[in-house]
Design a protein around this motif. Structure first.
Motif, PDB file in Angstrom:
ATOM      1  N   UNK A  34      90.400  39.159 -52.851  1.00 46.16           N
ATOM      2  CA  UNK A  34      89.710  39.397 -54.114  1.00 46.16           C
ATOM      3  C   UNK A  34      88.290  38.835 -54.087  1.00 46.16           C
ATOM      4  N   UNK A  35      88.114  37.637 -53.501  1.00 48.19           N
ATOM      5  CA  UNK A  35      86.783  37.043 -53.384  1.00 48.19           C
ATOM      6  C   UNK A  35      85.884  37.905 -52.504  1.00 48.19           C
ATOM      7  N   UNK A  36      86.432  38.397 -51.402  1.00 46.87           N
ATOM      8  CA  UNK A  36      85.646  39.247 -50.505  1.00 46.87           C
ATOM      9  C   UNK A  36      85.237  40.544 -51.205  1.00 46.87           C
ATOM     10  N   UNK A  37      86.150  41.134 -51.956  1.00 44.67           N
ATOM     11  CA  UNK A  37      85.830  42.358 -52.687  1.00 44.67           C
ATOM     12  C   UNK A  37      84.760  42.108 -53.746  1.00 44.67           C
ATOM     13  N   UNK A  38      84.839  40.951 -54.400  1.00 45.38           N
ATOM     14  CA  UNK A  38      83.830  40.605 -55.403  1.00 45.38           C
ATOM     15  C   UNK A  38      82.453  40.476 -54.762  1.00 45.38           C
ATOM     16  N   UNK A  40      81.435  41.888 -51.990  1.00 45.44           N
ATOM     17  CA  UNK A  40      80.992  43.221 -51.585  1.00 45.44           C
ATOM     18  C   UNK A  40      80.464  44.019 -52.774  1.00 45.44           C
ATOM     19  N   UNK A  41      81.096  43.847 -53.923  1.00 46.97           N
ATOM     20  CA  UNK A  41      80.628  44.549 -55.124  1.00 46.97           C
ATOM     21  C   UNK A  41      79.250  44.036 -55.538  1.00 46.97           C
ATOM     22  N   UNK A  42      79.056  42.725 -55.482  1.00 45.20           N
ATOM     23  CA  UNK A  42      77.754  42.146 -55.821  1.00 45.20           C
ATOM     24  C   UNK A  42      76.680  42.665 -54.870  1.00 45.20           C
ATOM     25  N   UNK A  43      76.999  42.721 -53.579  1.00 47.65           N
ATOM     26  CA  UNK A  43      76.045  43.243 -52.600  1.00 47.65           C
ATOM     27  C   UNK A  43      75.717  44.709 -52.872  1.00 47.65           C
ATOM     28  N   UNK A  44      76.727  45.499 -53.208  1.00 45.92           N
ATOM     29  CA  UNK A  44      76.495  46.919 -53.496  1.00 45.92           C
ATOM     30  C   UNK A  44      75.625  47.084 -54.736  1.00 45.92           C
TER      31      UNK A  44
END
Length: 72
Positions: A34-38, A40-44
């Motif tokens: 979940x932290x990694x997905x968060x 990645x979303x911030x980077x996107x």
């Protein structure tokens, strides 16, 4: 089973009629995912801002922060 999941940190794929239907994983692995997905979303989202020209130079940001600090 739960102890093994926590120790092995490998997800368990649950199948039905030979087809994957669910995944069971330990909570630590889930939270890391979940932290990694968060991130990645911030980077996107940041990439979209850059592409749309919604950026400021570091010098402008530093100047703005310094001026706010003086008024506080």
């Amino acid at each position: 089973m739960l102890r093994n999941l926590a120790e092995q940190r490998e997800p368990l794929v649950i199948t039905q009629n030979g087809e994957a239907k669910a995944v069971l994983q330990d909570i630590a692995s889930f939270e890391e995912t979940q932290e990694a997905l968060t991130l990645l979303k911030v980077l996107a989202l940041g990439k979209l801002d850059v592409e749309a020209g919604r950026v400021k130079s570091v010098a402008d940001v530093v100047a703005r922060l310094r001026s706010k600090r003086k008024t506080d």
